[in-house]
Design a protein around this motif. Structure first.
Motif, PDB file in Angstrom:
ATOM      1  N   TRP A  68       3.558  -2.699  -4.626  1.00 42.79           N
ATOM      2  CA  TRP A  68       2.640  -2.656  -5.248  1.00 42.79           C
ATOM      3  C   TRP A  68       1.357  -1.655  -5.031  1.00 42.79           C
ATOM      4  O   TRP A  68       0.824  -0.833  -6.359  1.00 42.79           O
ATOM      5  CB  TRP A  68       1.786  -4.068  -5.402  1.00 42.79           C
ATOM      6  N   ILE A  69       1.485  -0.974  -3.910  1.00 37.04           N
ATOM      7  CA  ILE A  69       0.364   0.103  -3.859  1.00 37.04           C
ATOM      8  C   ILE A  69       0.961   1.279  -4.391  1.00 37.04           C
ATOM      9  O   ILE A  69       0.049   1.820  -5.117  1.00 37.04           O
ATOM     10  CB  ILE A  69       0.317   0.264  -2.272  1.00 37.04           C
ATOM     11  N   ARG A  70       2.183   1.435  -4.139  1.00 41.33           N
ATOM     12  CA  ARG A  70       2.865   2.682  -5.099  1.00 41.33           C
ATOM     13  C   ARG A  70       2.796   2.739  -6.448  1.00 41.33           C
ATOM     14  O   ARG A  70       2.724   3.683  -7.245  1.00 41.33           O
ATOM     15  CB  ARG A  70       4.298   2.733  -4.614  1.00 41.33           C
ATOM     16  N   TYR A  71       2.928   1.295  -7.045  1.00 43.83           N
ATOM     17  CA  TYR A  71       3.095   0.989  -8.321  1.00 43.83           C
ATOM     18  C   TYR A  71       1.567   1.404  -8.908  1.00 43.83           C
ATOM     19  O   TYR A  71       1.386   2.123 -10.164  1.00 43.83           O
ATOM     20  CB  TYR A  71       3.564  -0.286  -8.810  1.00 43.83           C
ATOM     21  N   GLU A  72       0.539   0.685  -8.251  1.00 39.58           N
ATOM     22  CA  GLU A  72      -0.839   0.968  -8.883  1.00 39.58           C
ATOM     23  C   GLU A  72      -1.725   2.117  -8.529  1.00 39.58           C
ATOM     24  O   GLU A  72      -2.672   2.409  -8.671  1.00 39.58           O
ATOM     25  CB  GLU A  72      -1.408  -0.321  -8.457  1.00 39.58           C
ATOM     26  N   GLY A  73      -1.091   3.112  -7.506  1.00 34.51           N
ATOM     27  CA  GLY A  73      -1.503   4.387  -7.243  1.00 34.51           C
ATOM     28  C   GLY A  73      -2.501   4.479  -6.163  1.00 34.51           C
ATOM     29  O   GLY A  73      -3.484   5.120  -6.155  1.00 34.51           O
ATOM     30  N   HIS A  74      -2.428   3.444  -5.195  1.00 27.90           N
ATOM     31  CA  HIS A  74      -3.421   2.956  -4.264  1.00 27.90           C
ATOM     32  C   HIS A  74      -2.849   3.617  -2.976  1.00 27.90           C
ATOM     33  O   HIS A  74      -3.586   3.274  -1.830  1.00 27.90           O
ATOM     34  CB  HIS A  74      -3.727   1.642  -4.173  1.00 27.90           C
ATOM     35  N   SER A  75      -1.933   4.232  -2.704  1.00 25.86           N
ATOM     36  CA  SER A  75      -1.332   4.729  -1.631  1.00 25.86           C
ATOM     37  C   SER A  75      -2.196   5.630  -0.599  1.00 25.86           C
ATOM     38  O   SER A  75      -1.888   5.721   0.453  1.00 25.86           O
ATOM     39  CB  SER A  75       0.178   5.654  -1.937  1.00 25.86           C
ATOM     40  N   ASN A  76      -3.345   6.313  -1.336  1.00 22.01           N
ATOM     41  CA  ASN A  76      -4.142   7.145  -0.778  1.00 22.01           C
ATOM     42  C   ASN A  76      -5.369   6.468  -0.543  1.00 22.01           C
ATOM     43  O   ASN A  76      -6.126   7.187  -0.105  1.00 22.01           O
ATOM     44  CB  ASN A  76      -4.076   8.513  -1.389  1.00 22.01           C
ATOM     45  N   ASP A  77      -5.757   5.191  -0.864  1.00 28.01           N
ATOM     46  CA  ASP A  77      -7.013   4.447  -0.733  1.00 28.01           C
ATOM     47  C   ASP A  77      -7.039   3.986   0.440  1.00 28.01           C
ATOM     48  O   ASP A  77      -6.367   2.867   0.659  1.00 28.01           O
ATOM     49  CB  ASP A  77      -7.149   3.537  -1.735  1.00 28.01           C
ATOM     50  N   ALA A  78      -7.571   4.474   1.451  1.00 34.11           N
ATOM     51  CA  ALA A  78      -7.677   3.907   2.796  1.00 34.11           C
ATOM     52  C   ALA A  78      -8.266   2.393   2.855  1.00 34.11           C
ATOM     53  O   ALA A  78      -7.555   1.727   3.750  1.00 34.11           O
ATOM     54  CB  ALA A  78      -8.561   4.894   3.718  1.00 34.11           C
ATOM     55  N   GLU A  79      -9.388   2.051   2.313  1.00 31.68           N
ATOM     56  CA  GLU A  79      -9.568   0.871   2.278  1.00 31.68           C
ATOM     57  C   GLU A  79      -8.666  -0.265   1.883  1.00 31.68           C
ATOM     58  O   GLU A  79      -8.515  -1.299   2.519  1.00 31.68           O
ATOM     59  CB  GLU A  79     -11.041   0.609   1.418  1.00 31.68           C
ATOM     60  N   PHE A  80      -7.953   0.141   0.665  1.00 33.62           N
ATOM     61  CA  PHE A  80      -6.864  -0.906   0.107  1.00 33.62           C
ATOM     62  C   PHE A  80      -5.488  -0.888   1.062  1.00 33.62           C
ATOM     63  O   PHE A  80      -5.340  -2.040   1.378  1.00 33.62           O
ATOM     64  CB  PHE A  80      -6.559  -0.272  -1.292  1.00 33.62           C
ATOM     65  N   VAL A  81      -5.413   0.426   1.695  1.00 34.47           N
ATOM     66  CA  VAL A  81      -4.276   0.269   2.443  1.00 34.47           C
ATOM     67  C   VAL A  81      -4.507  -0.588   4.119  1.00 34.47           C
ATOM     68  O   VAL A  81      -3.727  -1.451   4.355  1.00 34.47           O
ATOM     69  CB  VAL A  81      -3.760   1.693   2.910  1.00 34.47           C
ATOM     70  N   GLU A  82      -5.987  -0.599   4.395  1.00 29.91           N
ATOM     71  CA  GLU A  82      -6.010  -1.373   5.273  1.00 29.91           C
ATOM     72  C   GLU A  82      -6.239  -2.813   5.109  1.00 29.91           C
ATOM     73  O   GLU A  82      -5.683  -3.441   5.968  1.00 29.91           O
ATOM     74  CB  GLU A  82      -7.257  -0.855   5.923  1.00 29.91           C
ATOM     75  N   MET A  83      -6.501  -3.137   4.093  1.00 29.23           N
ATOM     76  CA  MET A  83      -6.276  -4.447   3.660  1.00 29.23           C
ATOM     77  C   MET A  83      -5.077  -5.123   3.579  1.00 29.23           C
ATOM     78  O   MET A  83      -4.782  -6.124   3.880  1.00 29.23           O
ATOM     79  CB  MET A  83      -7.100  -4.683   2.273  1.00 29.23           C
ATOM     80  N   VAL A  84      -4.335  -4.311   3.195  1.00 31.63           N
ATOM     81  CA  VAL A  84      -2.875  -4.690   2.892  1.00 31.63           C
ATOM     82  C   VAL A  84      -2.124  -4.791   4.434  1.00 31.63           C
ATOM     83  O   VAL A  84      -1.325  -5.780   4.561  1.00 31.63           O
ATOM     84  CB  VAL A  84      -1.895  -3.518   2.330  1.00 31.63           C
ATOM     85  N   ARG A  85      -2.555  -4.006   5.255  1.00 26.96           N
ATOM     86  CA  ARG A  85      -2.134  -3.725   6.631  1.00 26.96           C
ATOM     87  C   ARG A  85      -2.554  -5.214   7.458  1.00 26.96           C
ATOM     88  O   ARG A  85      -1.772  -5.970   8.027  1.00 26.96           O
ATOM     89  CB  ARG A  85      -2.741  -2.798   7.408  1.00 26.96           C
ATOM     90  N   GLN A  86      -3.873  -5.451   7.128  1.00 27.47           N
ATOM     91  CA  GLN A  86      -4.368  -6.761   7.869  1.00 27.47           C
ATOM     92  C   GLN A  86      -3.677  -8.193   7.391  1.00 27.47           C
ATOM     93  O   GLN A  86      -3.432  -9.038   7.840  1.00 27.47           O
ATOM     94  CB  GLN A  86      -5.955  -6.990   7.443  1.00 27.47           C
ATOM     95  N   ARG A  87      -3.134  -8.287   5.825  1.00 26.32           N
ATOM     96  CA  ARG A  87      -2.611  -9.180   5.298  1.00 26.32           C
ATOM     97  C   ARG A  87      -1.569  -9.269   5.810  1.00 26.32           C
ATOM     98  O   ARG A  87      -0.717 -10.604   5.980  1.00 26.32           O
ATOM     99  CB  ARG A  87      -2.895  -9.277   4.017  1.00 26.32           C
ATOM    100  N   SER A  88      -0.678  -8.384   6.287  1.00 24.61           N
ATOM    101  CA  SER A  88       0.752  -8.389   6.765  1.00 24.61           C
ATOM    102  C   SER A  88       0.871  -9.003   8.241  1.00 24.61           C
ATOM    103  O   SER A  88       1.891  -9.143   8.721  1.00 24.61           O
ATOM    104  CB  SER A  88       1.223  -7.080   6.759  1.00 24.61           C
ATOM    105  N   ILE A  89      -0.227  -9.156   8.945  1.00 22.33           N
ATOM    106  CA  ILE A  89      -0.045  -9.248  10.391  1.00 22.33           C
ATOM    107  C   ILE A  89       0.046 -10.665  10.564  1.00 22.33           C
ATOM    108  O   ILE A  89      -0.633 -11.508  10.281  1.00 22.33           O
ATOM    109  CB  ILE A  89      -1.498  -8.947  11.154  1.00 22.33           C
ATOM    110  N   ARG A  90       1.068 -11.049  11.099  1.00 25.81           N
ATOM    111  CA  ARG A  90       1.440 -12.532  11.557  1.00 25.81           C
ATOM    112  C   ARG A  90       1.701 -12.691  12.855  1.00 25.81           C
ATOM    113  O   ARG A  90       2.331 -11.611  13.589  1.00 25.81           O
ATOM    114  CB  ARG A  90       2.557 -13.019  10.535  1.00 25.81           C
ATOM    115  N   PRO A  91       1.759 -13.696  13.629  1.00 20.10           N
ATOM    116  CA  PRO A  91       2.337 -13.886  14.826  1.00 20.10           C
ATOM    117  C   PRO A  91       3.831 -13.743  14.941  1.00 20.10           C
ATOM    118  O   PRO A  91       4.383 -14.165  14.055  1.00 20.10           O
ATOM    119  CB  PRO A  91       1.781 -15.422  15.515  1.00 20.10           C
ATOM    120  N   THR A  92       4.325 -13.019  15.979  1.00 23.70           N
ATOM    121  CA  THR A  92       5.732 -12.744  16.028  1.00 23.70           C
ATOM    122  C   THR A  92       6.388 -14.329  16.536  1.00 23.70           C
ATOM    123  O   THR A  92       5.777 -15.217  16.866  1.00 23.70           O
ATOM    124  CB  THR A  92       5.877 -12.003  17.291  1.00 23.70           C
TER     125      THR A  92
END
Length: 331
Positions: free
Chosen positions: A278-302
């Motif tokens: 979705w980041i690539r499709y919507e053109g947010h790959s260089n948006d630091a704030e949006f990228v960090e939000m996606v990173r935080q949503r992806s963090i789960r306990p192993t």
């Protein structure tokens, strides 16, 4: 250590070649380990998971249609398909596309694998090869089989296939079901592919075209060899508009459930690689704030490995001390 590991990686250097000879994968320099794990490790996990799940899907679809036909004929041992149809399904008509997926598919490009190293956690957390996903693909196979059998049976029940007014026989029903099967399983794979190349196009459309070519050549052989498939395509199936319309409608109804599920999941419940898509499709790959939000949503306990075991041990210790504290307070 290399022999005990699931996959041993050896680095060739001045220390000698003993580690390389004992390893599964050898690299020349330590810096290559980053690409091996983050890029090829993620790609291989994604490809193998998709391959195995798809194998479950297509074979369950194929097998359930045979079972439904046997139940429909009161288990009279009348085969749903010609013997050669049964033998060649997993050899020519559905094998090459899944091999191409296992070799060429890329859910995320190498650049994004480097940019989002947490993609590697999909394998650690077993997101793409969980029992939930495997059972989901198996259930999808049952749905496709039900759609193929019942739609073909009902649409051909009262159709006339020659000028003499004869209705469709079991060889016509079997040929129509098999045609729908080839179309559905190959288009299902096309819907699940993330990265199309000319190889995928050739093997998917080539497998479908190969079925029609085989049916014409095999049906033109002598009846002693082609048996019930003798001229079934040229004289019965191809001239009948209902055959082509049935194939079209069965394809649509068989693939709609997966298409809806994938669309809803992609939009509202995406896993990590789908977020990156979705980041690539919507053109947010260089948006630091949006990228960090996606990173935080992806963090789960192993759920596996030393980290998970250590975390579970800490939780047990905390519960133990909490229980002691509660008992002392109560005392």
């Amino acid at each position: 250590m290399l022999q005990e590991a699931d996959i041993g990686v050896g680095i060739s250097g001045v220390e000698g070649m003993q580690a390389v000879m004992s390893s599964d994968i050898a690299i020349a320099q330590f810096r290559y380990l980053e690409r091996l794990l983050l890029v090829h490790g993620h790609w291989c996990y994604s490809r193998i998971s998709s391959m195995i799940c798809y194998f479950f899907y297509k074979n369950i679809t194929f097998g359930v249609t045979i079972f439904l036909y046997e139940a429909y004929t009161s288990f009279s041992a009348q085969p749903a398909y010609n013997d050669w149809f049964l033998s060649l399904f997993n050899v020519f008509f559905s094998s090459l596309p899944v091999i191409a997926v296992g070799v060429f598919d890329q859910d995320v490009s190498a650049r994004f694998c480097y940019k989002f190293p947490l993609l590697y956690q999909e394998g650690v957390q077993n997101i793409l090869f969980s029992w939930k996903r495997i059972i989901g693909w198996m259930f999808n196979g049952v749905i496709s089989a039900l759609a193929i059998f019942f739609l073909c049976k009902e649409s051909l029940k009262h159709q006339l296939f020659d000028p003499n007014g004869k209705t469709a026989g079991w060889e016509v029903l079997g040929g129509t079901m098999y045609t729908c099967m080839v179309w559905v399983v190959n288009l299902q794979l096309a819907l699940s592919i993330s990265y199309f190349t000319w190889v995928q196009h050739i093997v998917i459309w080539g497998s479908i075209a190969l079925w029609y070519i085989f049916l014409m050549i095999y049906g033109a052989m002598s009846p002693s060899f082609s048996t019930d498939a003798y001229m079934v395509f040229l004289e019965a199936l191809a001239p009948a508009p209902s055959y082509w319309l049935t194939t079209l409608f069965v394809m649509i109804f068989s693939l709609i459930p997966y298409f809806i599920y994938k669309s809803v999941k992609m939009r509202f419940f995406p896993v990590y690689h789908q977020m990156i898509q979705w980041i690539r499709y919507e053109g947010h790959s260089n948006d630091a704030e949006f990228v960090e939000m996606v990173r935080q949503r992806s963090i789960r306990p192993t759920t596996v490995g030393y980290t998970a075991r250590r975390a579970a041990s800490v939780r047990r210790e905390d519960r133990f001390y909490d229980q002691i504290h509660t008992d002392l307070v109560a005392f």
